[in-house]
Design a protein around this motif. Sequence first.
Motif, PDB file in Angstrom:
ATOM      1  N   VAL A  22      -2.021   3.423  -4.613  1.00  0.00           N
ATOM      2  CA  VAL A  22      -2.286   1.996  -4.743  1.00  0.00           C
ATOM      3  C   VAL A  22      -2.512   1.468  -2.865  1.00  0.00           C
ATOM      4  O   VAL A  22      -1.194   1.524  -1.934  1.00  0.00           O
ATOM      5  N   ASP A  56      -2.816  -3.619  -2.246  1.00  0.00           N
ATOM      6  CA  ASP A  56      -3.022  -4.531  -3.240  1.00  0.00           C
ATOM      7  C   ASP A  56      -2.323  -5.966  -2.123  1.00  0.00           C
ATOM      8  O   ASP A  56      -1.483  -5.810  -1.783  1.00  0.00           O
ATOM      9  N   SER A 113      -7.018   3.214 -10.142  1.00  0.00           N
ATOM     10  CA  SER A 113      -5.946   3.820  -9.135  1.00  0.00           C
ATOM     11  C   SER A 113      -4.661   3.742  -9.665  1.00  0.00           C
ATOM     12  O   SER A 113      -3.868   4.607  -9.159  1.00  0.00           O
ATOM     13  N   LYS A 114      -4.678   2.271  -9.648  1.00  0.00           N
ATOM     14  CA  LYS A 114      -2.809   1.806 -10.204  1.00  0.00           C
ATOM     15  C   LYS A 114      -2.073   2.964 -11.289  1.00  0.00           C
ATOM     16  O   LYS A 114      -0.944   3.284 -10.669  1.00  0.00           O
ATOM     17  N   GLU A 116      -9.514  -5.985  -1.448  1.00  0.00           N
ATOM     18  CA  GLU A 116      -8.317  -4.810  -2.198  1.00  0.00           C
ATOM     19  C   GLU A 116     -10.276  -3.166  -2.447  1.00  0.00           C
ATOM     20  O   GLU A 116      -9.220  -2.976  -1.945  1.00  0.00           O
ATOM     21  N   CYS A 117     -10.765  -4.082  -2.875  1.00  0.00           N
ATOM     22  CA  CYS A 117     -11.625  -2.663  -3.307  1.00  0.00           C
ATOM     23  C   CYS A 117     -12.402  -2.267  -2.110  1.00  0.00           C
ATOM     24  O   CYS A 117     -12.744  -0.610  -1.917  1.00  0.00           O
ATOM     25  N   HIS A 151      -4.040   0.031   5.489  1.00  0.00           N
ATOM     26  CA  HIS A 151      -4.582  -0.877   5.191  1.00  0.00           C
ATOM     27  C   HIS A 151      -3.997  -1.693   4.839  1.00  0.00           C
ATOM     28  O   HIS A 151      -4.978  -3.235   5.306  1.00  0.00           O
ATOM     29  N   ARG A 204      -9.418   0.389  -3.339  1.00  0.00           N
ATOM     30  CA  ARG A 204      -8.940   0.105  -4.795  1.00  0.00           C
ATOM     31  C   ARG A 204      -9.527   0.288  -6.110  1.00  0.00           C
ATOM     32  O   ARG A 204     -10.772  -0.629  -6.221  1.00  0.00           O
ATOM     33  N   SER A 261       0.852  -1.234   0.046  1.00  0.00           N
ATOM     34  CA  SER A 261       0.026  -0.336   0.099  1.00  0.00           C
ATOM     35  C   SER A 261       0.245   1.204  -0.173  1.00  0.00           C
ATOM     36  O   SER A 261       2.105   1.636   0.618  1.00  0.00           O
TER      37      SER A 261
END
Length: 125
Positions: A93, A96, A87-88, A78-79, A20, A83, A13
């Motif tokens: 991030v 991940d 976003s990446k 992740e969502c 996170h 995420r 992250s």
Amino acid sequence: MNERHKCLLCLGSNVDGIHHLKNAEQTLNQLFGPIRWGTIIETEPWGTNLSGSFFNRAASLYTSLSSEELVRRFKQIECRNGRTSDSKARGVVPLDIDLLAYDDRILKPDDLEKEYVKQALSTLR
């Protein structure tokens, strides 16, 4: 009896990273029971579009889920941690979760060569 598969993960992250990674730890512990966790480490970003420090962590767990189902669940986690599909690409991030290995099958051989992954894996206890 369900077959148990050994899985090796790396989490990362660069947005409120400790928060996170701790959220992911709590969620994964609830879903999979005992997990072997590595230390959270701070690393430089890997890639041209990423900025800010990353926080990374390795984990090892056992599951009866298929690798595909496991990855699907990781994407949901992740969502839930912010995420998004783009976003990446923007260098953001929040979380991940990568499945590096499933039993003896290496799923992300290139990732295993990255220095930050090696550092995270070296802290697994």
